[in-house]
Design a protein around this motif. Structure first.
Motif, PDB file in Angstrom:
ATOM      1  N   THR A  30      36.776  30.542  12.282  1.00 27.73           N
ATOM      2  CA  THR A  30      36.144  30.926  11.020  1.00 27.73           C
ATOM      3  C   THR A  30      36.290  29.700  10.120  1.00 27.73           C
ATOM      4  O   THR A  30      36.732  28.640  10.573  1.00 27.73           O
ATOM      5  N   THR A  31      35.955  29.860   8.860  1.00 29.17           N
ATOM      6  CA  THR A  31      36.172  28.742   7.941  1.00 29.17           C
ATOM      7  C   THR A  31      37.643  28.703   7.508  1.00 29.17           C
ATOM      8  O   THR A  31      38.078  27.771   6.855  1.00 29.17           O
ATOM      9  N   ARG A  32      38.408  29.739   7.919  1.00 25.76           N
ATOM     10  CA  ARG A  32      39.836  29.787   7.564  1.00 25.76           C
ATOM     11  C   ARG A  32      40.673  29.108   8.654  1.00 25.76           C
ATOM     12  O   ARG A  32      40.197  28.796   9.732  1.00 25.76           O
ATOM     13  N   ASP A  33      41.943  28.960   8.333  1.00 20.25           N
ATOM     14  CA  ASP A  33      42.894  28.368   9.275  1.00 20.25           C
ATOM     15  C   ASP A  33      43.105  29.307  10.469  1.00 20.25           C
ATOM     16  O   ASP A  33      43.201  30.527  10.278  1.00 20.25           O
ATOM     17  N   PRO A  34      43.165  28.779  11.704  1.00 19.93           N
ATOM     18  CA  PRO A  34      43.301  29.644  12.882  1.00 19.93           C
ATOM     19  C   PRO A  34      44.529  30.567  12.846  1.00 19.93           C
ATOM     20  O   PRO A  34      44.495  31.665  13.379  1.00 19.93           O
ATOM     21  N   GLU A  35      45.601  30.099  12.183  1.00 21.88           N
ATOM     22  CA  GLU A  35      46.808  30.948  12.128  1.00 21.88           C
ATOM     23  C   GLU A  35      46.522  32.298  11.473  1.00 21.88           C
ATOM     24  O   GLU A  35      47.162  33.288  11.795  1.00 21.88           O
ATOM     25  N   SER A  36      45.539  32.314  10.569  1.00 20.59           N
ATOM     26  CA  SER A  36      45.280  33.550   9.813  1.00 20.59           C
ATOM     27  C   SER A  36      44.682  34.659  10.681  1.00 20.59           C
ATOM     28  O   SER A  36      44.730  35.825  10.305  1.00 20.59           O
ATOM     29  N   PHE A  37      44.118  34.308  11.848  1.00 17.56           N
ATOM     30  CA  PHE A  37      43.563  35.372  12.717  1.00 17.56           C
ATOM     31  C   PHE A  37      44.100  35.274  14.146  1.00 17.56           C
ATOM     32  O   PHE A  37      43.598  35.925  15.054  1.00 17.56           O
ATOM     33  N   VAL A  54      36.028  22.746  13.403  1.00 21.26           N
ATOM     34  CA  VAL A  54      35.604  21.445  13.959  1.00 21.26           C
ATOM     35  C   VAL A  54      35.870  21.349  15.462  1.00 21.26           C
ATOM     36  O   VAL A  54      35.178  20.635  16.179  1.00 21.26           O
ATOM     37  N   GLU A  55      36.881  22.069  15.936  1.00 21.72           N
ATOM     38  CA  GLU A  55      37.184  22.085  17.370  1.00 21.72           C
ATOM     39  C   GLU A  55      36.228  23.030  18.107  1.00 21.72           C
ATOM     40  O   GLU A  55      35.694  22.692  19.161  1.00 21.72           O
ATOM     41  N   ALA A  56      36.051  24.219  17.534  1.00 18.13           N
ATOM     42  CA  ALA A  56      35.251  25.254  18.201  1.00 18.13           C
ATOM     43  C   ALA A  56      33.806  24.813  18.417  1.00 18.13           C
ATOM     44  O   ALA A  56      33.205  25.124  19.449  1.00 18.13           O
ATOM     45  N   VAL A  57      33.259  24.067  17.470  1.00 18.15           N
ATOM     46  CA  VAL A  57      31.837  23.690  17.576  1.00 18.15           C
ATOM     47  C   VAL A  57      31.577  22.635  18.657  1.00 18.15           C
ATOM     48  O   VAL A  57      30.432  22.287  18.918  1.00 18.15           O
ATOM     49  N   LYS A  58      32.629  22.185  19.337  1.00 20.26           N
ATOM     50  CA  LYS A  58      32.435  21.271  20.471  1.00 20.26           C
ATOM     51  C   LYS A  58      31.917  22.011  21.706  1.00 20.26           C
ATOM     52  O   LYS A  58      31.505  21.400  22.677  1.00 20.26           O
ATOM     53  N   ALA A  59      31.949  23.346  21.675  1.00 19.71           N
ATOM     54  CA  ALA A  59      31.525  24.152  22.826  1.00 19.71           C
ATOM     55  C   ALA A  59      30.041  23.939  23.124  1.00 19.71           C
ATOM     56  O   ALA A  59      29.260  23.576  22.240  1.00 19.71           O
ATOM     57  N   HIS A  71      25.460  30.572   7.239  1.00 23.09           N
ATOM     58  CA  HIS A  71      25.088  29.694   8.358  1.00 23.09           C
ATOM     59  C   HIS A  71      24.951  28.212   7.962  1.00 23.09           C
ATOM     60  O   HIS A  71      25.308  27.343   8.767  1.00 23.09           O
ATOM     61  N   PRO A  72      24.484  27.870   6.733  1.00 19.96           N
ATOM     62  CA  PRO A  72      24.395  26.436   6.422  1.00 19.96           C
ATOM     63  C   PRO A  72      25.768  25.751   6.422  1.00 19.96           C
ATOM     64  O   PRO A  72      25.880  24.581   6.782  1.00 19.96           O
ATOM     65  N   ASP A  73      26.823  26.490   6.023  1.00 21.57           N
ATOM     66  CA  ASP A  73      28.177  25.913   5.998  1.00 21.57           C
ATOM     67  C   ASP A  73      28.634  25.572   7.411  1.00 21.57           C
ATOM     68  O   ASP A  73      29.249  24.536   7.649  1.00 21.57           O
ATOM     69  N   VAL A  74      28.321  26.453   8.373  1.00 23.99           N
ATOM     70  CA  VAL A  74      28.704  26.203   9.768  1.00 23.99           C
ATOM     71  C   VAL A  74      27.900  25.012  10.304  1.00 23.99           C
ATOM     72  O   VAL A  74      28.437  24.143  10.985  1.00 23.99           O
ATOM     73  N   ALA A  75      26.611  24.976   9.950  1.00 22.85           N
ATOM     74  CA  ALA A  75      25.730  23.901  10.453  1.00 22.85           C
ATOM     75  C   ALA A  75      26.231  22.523  10.027  1.00 22.85           C
ATOM     76  O   ALA A  75      26.042  21.532  10.737  1.00 22.85           O
ATOM     77  N   LYS A  76      26.918  22.463   8.872  1.00 22.35           N
ATOM     78  CA  LYS A  76      27.416  21.167   8.364  1.00 22.35           C
ATOM     79  C   LYS A  76      28.585  20.621   9.193  1.00 22.35           C
ATOM     80  O   LYS A  76      28.985  19.475   9.030  1.00 22.35           O
TER      81      LYS A  76
END
Length: 200
Positions: A30-37, A54-59, A71-76
């Motif tokens: 998510t846009t949050r820190d992974p520890e939070s979920f 930034v790691e996940a979008v390497k998939a 969606h625009p925030d993720v696209a960036k």
């Protein structure tokens, strides 16, 4: 192939469960820190991997399960999405057609993710239904797929089958795809239709 789910609300978690049932690894962010979920991911299964965006979008294949407005925030997160396939799971309900320039919402999403191949899919079922095992009374729950890229539709159709669903291709985003997209305050005709396909 590597997979990621961006967005970890009810829909993102329902998708994660589909991967967990088949023991397939998928990154979730998510846009949050992974520890939070992290604990919610661990509760679903060991193949659900919390990551930074930034790691996940390497998939190779990315499920976009965020609010349409986000969606625009993720696209960036990447300057180019070339070589990747985006599965648009968003629903632009309540967004006026004028705001979308009269285009189907998926085409607006496709334009934000420069270079990616986009498939609209997995969005027509409510999270509580998507959450369930797709094997229903010996049949498979249907997921509708629409894309302007036939190769991408075939690729995601194969993934849907691996996850236990029965994919039904609707054609391009602006024809069959409109059946599974919201327009303003109205839903496409196939949204919320829970169908099961039996072989034979």
């Amino acid at each position: 192939m590597t997979y990621a789910i961006i967005g970890f609300g009810k829909l993102g978690q329902a998708l994660a469960k589909a991967f967990a049932r088949k023991g397939i690894e998928v990154s979730v962010a998510t846009t949050r820190d992974p520890e939070s979920f992290a604990s919610a991911a661990a509760a679903i299964g060991p193949t659900i991997l919390p990551k930074k965006l930034v790691e996940a979008v390497k998939a190779d294949i990315v499920f976009l399960a965020v609010r349409f407005e986000s969606h625009p925030d993720v696209a960036k997160a990447l300057s180019t999405w070339k070589g990747k396939t985006i599965i648009d799971v968003t629903n632009a309900y309540g967004v006026s057609p004028e705001e979308l320039g009269g285009q189907p919402s998926s085409q607006v999403v496709a334009q934000a993710f420069t270079g990616a191949r986009l498939v609209k899919g997995f969005n027509h079922l409510i999270a509580a239904v998507l959450d369930q095992d797709p094997n229903v009374h010996g049949g498979r729950r249907v997921v509708f797929l629409a894309s302007d890229d036939d190769g991408a539709a075939v690729e995601i159709g194969a993934l849907a089958e691996n996850l236990g669903f029965s994919p039904v291709k609707l054609g391009g985003l602006s024809d069959g795809g409109l059946l599974v997209q919201a327009r303003g305050n109205s839903w496409g005709q196939l949204i919320f239709k829970d169908l099961v396909k039996f072989e034979g």
